[in-house]
Design a protein around this motif. Structure first.
Motif, PDB file in Angstrom:
ATOM      1  N   ALA A  20       0.829  -1.206   0.000  1.00 21.88           N
ATOM      2  CA  ALA A  20       0.000   0.000   0.000  1.00 21.88           C
ATOM      3  C   ALA A  20       0.863   1.255   0.000  1.00 21.88           C
ATOM      4  CB  ALA A  20      -0.927  -0.009   1.209  1.00 21.88           C
ATOM      5  N   LEU A  21       2.041   1.190   0.637  1.00 28.53           N
ATOM      6  CA  LEU A  21       2.912   2.350   0.719  1.00 28.53           C
ATOM      7  C   LEU A  21       3.591   2.658  -0.617  1.00 28.53           C
ATOM      8  CD1 LEU A  21       2.476   1.779   3.758  1.00 28.53           C
ATOM      9  CD2 LEU A  21       4.860   2.425   4.122  1.00 28.53           C
ATOM     10  N   ALA A  22       3.628   1.659  -1.504  1.00 27.35           N
ATOM     11  CA  ALA A  22       4.319   1.831  -2.783  1.00 27.35           C
ATOM     12  C   ALA A  22       3.470   2.544  -3.825  1.00 27.35           C
ATOM     13  CB  ALA A  22       4.758   0.468  -3.321  1.00 27.35           C
ATOM     14  N   PRO A  31       5.782   8.933  -1.320  1.00 29.50           N
ATOM     15  CA  PRO A  31       5.441   9.940  -0.308  1.00 29.50           C
ATOM     16  C   PRO A  31       3.986  10.380  -0.315  1.00 29.50           C
ATOM     17  CG  PRO A  31       7.544  10.459  -1.341  1.00 29.50           C
ATOM     18  CD  PRO A  31       6.963   9.315  -2.129  1.00 29.50           C
ATOM     19  N   SER A  32       3.378  10.530  -1.492  1.00 28.47           N
ATOM     20  CA  SER A  32       1.983  10.984  -1.547  1.00 28.47           C
ATOM     21  C   SER A  32       1.038   9.966  -0.925  1.00 28.47           C
ATOM     22  CB  SER A  32       1.572  11.261  -2.999  1.00 28.47           C
ATOM     23  OG  SER A  32       1.619  10.080  -3.781  1.00 28.47           O
ATOM     24  N   VAL A  33       1.366   8.667  -1.064  1.00 28.68           N
ATOM     25  CA  VAL A  33       0.543   7.608  -0.469  1.00 28.68           C
ATOM     26  C   VAL A  33       0.709   7.610   1.045  1.00 28.68           C
ATOM     27  CG1 VAL A  33       0.153   5.120  -0.330  1.00 28.68           C
ATOM     28  CG2 VAL A  33       0.629   6.183  -2.544  1.00 28.68           C
ATOM     29  N   VAL A  34       1.938   7.742   1.507  1.00 27.10           N
ATOM     30  CA  VAL A  34       2.184   7.797   2.947  1.00 27.10           C
ATOM     31  C   VAL A  34       1.485   9.009   3.556  1.00 27.10           C
ATOM     32  CG1 VAL A  34       3.947   7.897   4.765  1.00 27.10           C
ATOM     33  CG2 VAL A  34       4.386   6.593   2.679  1.00 27.10           C
ATOM     34  N   ASP A  35       1.449  10.115   2.815  1.00 26.12           N
ATOM     35  CA  ASP A  35       0.758  11.317   3.285  1.00 26.12           C
ATOM     36  C   ASP A  35      -0.730  11.027   3.494  1.00 26.12           C
ATOM     37  OD1 ASP A  35       0.583  14.193   3.822  1.00 26.12           O
ATOM     38  OD2 ASP A  35      -0.467  14.317   1.909  1.00 26.12           O
ATOM     39  N   ARG A  36      -1.339  10.332   2.537  1.00 23.23           N
ATOM     40  CA  ARG A  36      -2.766  10.000   2.654  1.00 23.23           C
ATOM     41  C   ARG A  36      -3.018   9.020   3.801  1.00 23.23           C
ATOM     42  NH1 ARG A  36      -5.231   5.921   0.233  1.00 23.23           N
ATOM     43  NH2 ARG A  36      -3.596   5.676  -1.347  1.00 23.23           N
ATOM     44  N   ILE A  37      -2.147   8.024   3.937  1.00 18.12           N
ATOM     45  CA  ILE A  37      -2.309   7.027   4.998  1.00 18.12           C
ATOM     46  C   ILE A  37      -2.172   7.677   6.379  1.00 18.12           C
ATOM     47  CG2 ILE A  37      -1.218   5.008   6.079  1.00 18.12           C
ATOM     48  CD1 ILE A  37      -0.575   4.023   3.228  1.00 18.12           C
ATOM     49  N   LYS A 163      -7.958  -4.590   8.598  1.00 17.90           N
ATOM     50  CA  LYS A 163      -6.966  -4.878   7.573  1.00 17.90           C
ATOM     51  C   LYS A 163      -7.274  -4.029   6.347  1.00 17.90           C
ATOM     52  CE  LYS A 163      -4.585  -8.301   4.804  1.00 17.90           C
ATOM     53  NZ  LYS A 163      -4.308  -9.707   4.504  1.00 17.90           N
ATOM     54  N   ALA A 164      -6.377  -3.082   6.068  1.00 20.74           N
ATOM     55  CA  ALA A 164      -6.569  -2.175   4.934  1.00 20.74           C
ATOM     56  C   ALA A 164      -5.802  -2.709   3.732  1.00 20.74           C
ATOM     57  CB  ALA A 164      -6.090  -0.780   5.308  1.00 20.74           C
ATOM     58  N   THR A 165      -6.521  -2.969   2.644  1.00 21.38           N
ATOM     59  CA  THR A 165      -5.930  -3.594   1.461  1.00 21.38           C
ATOM     60  C   THR A 165      -6.228  -2.752   0.222  1.00 21.38           C
ATOM     61  OG1 THR A 165      -7.883  -4.918   0.885  1.00 21.38           O
ATOM     62  CG2 THR A 165      -6.377  -5.840   2.540  1.00 21.38           C
ATOM     63  N   VAL A 217     -12.129  -6.022   6.847  1.00 21.19           N
ATOM     64  CA  VAL A 217     -11.271  -5.913   5.670  1.00 21.19           C
ATOM     65  C   VAL A 217     -11.857  -4.842   4.766  1.00 21.19           C
ATOM     66  CG1 VAL A 217     -10.220  -7.143   3.729  1.00 21.19           C
ATOM     67  CG2 VAL A 217     -10.759  -8.384   5.840  1.00 21.19           C
ATOM     68  N   LEU A 218     -11.058  -3.838   4.403  1.00 20.32           N
ATOM     69  CA  LEU A 218     -11.582  -2.732   3.603  1.00 20.32           C
ATOM     70  C   LEU A 218     -10.514  -2.195   2.653  1.00 20.32           C
ATOM     71  CD1 LEU A 218     -10.096  -0.287   5.200  1.00 20.32           C
ATOM     72  CD2 LEU A 218     -12.078  -0.379   6.695  1.00 20.32           C
ATOM     73  N   ASN A 219     -10.935  -1.282   1.800  1.00  9.77           N
ATOM     74  CA  ASN A 219     -10.057  -0.703   0.784  1.00  9.77           C
ATOM     75  C   ASN A 219      -9.437   0.583   1.310  1.00  9.77           C
ATOM     76  OD1 ASN A 219      -8.772   0.290  -1.480  1.00  9.77           O
ATOM     77  ND2 ASN A 219     -10.473  -0.098  -2.872  1.00  9.77           N
ATOM     78  N   LEU A 220      -8.115   0.564   1.479  1.00  7.23           N
ATOM     79  CA  LEU A 220      -7.402   1.735   1.980  1.00  7.23           C
ATOM     80  C   LEU A 220      -7.411   2.882   0.982  1.00  7.23           C
ATOM     81  CD1 LEU A 220      -5.559   2.883   4.250  1.00  7.23           C
ATOM     82  CD2 LEU A 220      -3.624   1.924   3.002  1.00  7.23           C
ATOM     83  N   GLU A 221      -7.567   2.564  -0.310  1.00  6.77           N
ATOM     84  CA  GLU A 221      -7.485   3.593  -1.345  1.00  6.77           C
ATOM     85  C   GLU A 221      -8.724   4.491  -1.380  1.00  6.77           C
ATOM     86  OE1 GLU A 221      -6.568   1.540  -4.953  1.00  6.77           O
ATOM     87  OE2 GLU A 221      -4.562   0.973  -4.287  1.00  6.77           O
ATOM     88  N   ASP A 222      -9.810   4.046  -0.739  1.00 11.05           N
ATOM     89  CA  ASP A 222     -11.007   4.885  -0.625  1.00 11.05           C
ATOM     90  C   ASP A 222     -10.843   5.782   0.596  1.00 11.05           C
ATOM     91  OD1 ASP A 222     -12.092   3.629  -2.825  1.00 11.05           O
ATOM     92  OD2 ASP A 222     -13.249   2.191  -1.645  1.00 11.05           O
ATOM     93  N   ARG A 223     -10.638   7.047   0.365  1.00 12.24           N
ATOM     94  CA  ARG A 223     -10.364   7.989   1.453  1.00 12.24           C
ATOM     95  C   ARG A 223     -11.488   7.987   2.489  1.00 12.24           C
ATOM     96  NH1 ARG A 223      -6.724  12.158   1.858  1.00 12.24           N
ATOM     97  NH2 ARG A 223      -6.110  11.873  -0.319  1.00 12.24           N
ATOM     98  N   GLY A 224     -11.109   7.866   3.750  1.00  7.19           N
ATOM     99  CA  GLY A 224     -12.083   7.941   4.840  1.00  7.19           C
ATOM    100  C   GLY A 224     -12.680   6.616   5.257  1.00  7.19           C
TER     101      GLY A 224
END
Length: 240
Positions: A20-22, A31-37, A163-165, A217-224
């Motif tokens: 997810a960090l990649a 960095p932009s992904v880590v910022d969102r996480i 678990k965020a996937t 279990v959920l989608n980390l890419e969906d903000r919030g």
């Protein structure tokens, strides 16, 4: 969404995959992904939730995969554990710059950069309102970071493992390969094990079942979505 919304869970263990960090690059740290996480983690922290986080290392090295390519499995697994520590340090840095008090605790001792994992000390950090990043897996080869996440969740007396996937939850088969895969909003531990559904590895699921610890279990890419799950909204798949 208000960061001050009343949480449904007082103590949460968040499991993030290293991939997810990649981001779209598939390797390294974006960095932009880590910022969102870290925005997501900060939002949960501001709810007053006691939060522990376990991050995988697959964006740097996957021990099981390396061993399949001929590397000694124990050596490969230790490399994977070190990768999780690199990821935890990256997340710690950005969280601290956003005003969140954080501690990295490692299962492999390296006092120059992080605290050794001691259960009572970790509990105390959480009681003081600090986010604890558990790195280094379990400290033992042959155990995944999923198992490490569940183990830490049980030790910290967490109410839930999130678990965020990269997918919205649990499906009857891999949705990236099978467009007809059915989404399962709820599923039992027994079904996960007997149907071999891709939630976590068998050891992690078995530990959750034995300790009556639910998994979301959920989608980390969906903000919030992680914040929504902590508030008690129905997102992703509930495994219980």
């Amino acid at each position: 969404m208000s960061e001050q919304a009343q949480p449904a869970f007082g103590r949460v263990l968040l499991k993030l995959s290293g991939e997810a960090l990649a981001g779209d690059r598939g390797f390294g740290i974006e960095p932009s992904v880590v910022d969102r996480i870290t925005d997501e983690i900060r939002a949960i922290h501001h709810m007053g939730v006691a939060l522990g986080v376990v991050i995988g290392g697959g964006n740097i090295v996957r021990g099981a995969l390396a061993s399949q390519k001929g590397m000694d499995r124990v050596q490969a697994d230790y490399m994977g554990m070190l990768a999780t520590i690199i990821n935890a340090l990256a997340v710690q840095d950005l969280l601290e710059r956003k005003g969140v008090e954080v501690r990295v605790m490692t299962a492999i001792r390296m006092e120059e950069i992080a605290e050794p994992y001691i259960r009572r000390r970790a509990m105390r950090h959480m009681e003081k309102g600090r986010v604890v990043l558990f790195a280094g897996g379990t400290g033992n080869p042959y155990f995944s970071t999923d198992t490490a996440a569940v183990l830490r969740a049980i030790e910290m007396e967490s109410d839930v493992v999130i678990k965020a996937t990269k997918v919205r939850g649990v499906f009857t088969s891999d949705p990236t390969k099978n467009p007809d895969a059915e989404f399962l909003p709820t599923v039992s531990f027994h079904e996960v094990m007997t149907r071999e559904l891709a939630v976590m590895d068998a050891a992690a699921v078995s530990l959750c079942k034995e300790n009556d610890l639910p998994i979301i279990v959920l989608n980390l890419e969906d903000r919030g979505t992680v914040s929504a799950a902590v508030r008690g909204d129905r997102v992703g798949t509930l495994v219980s």
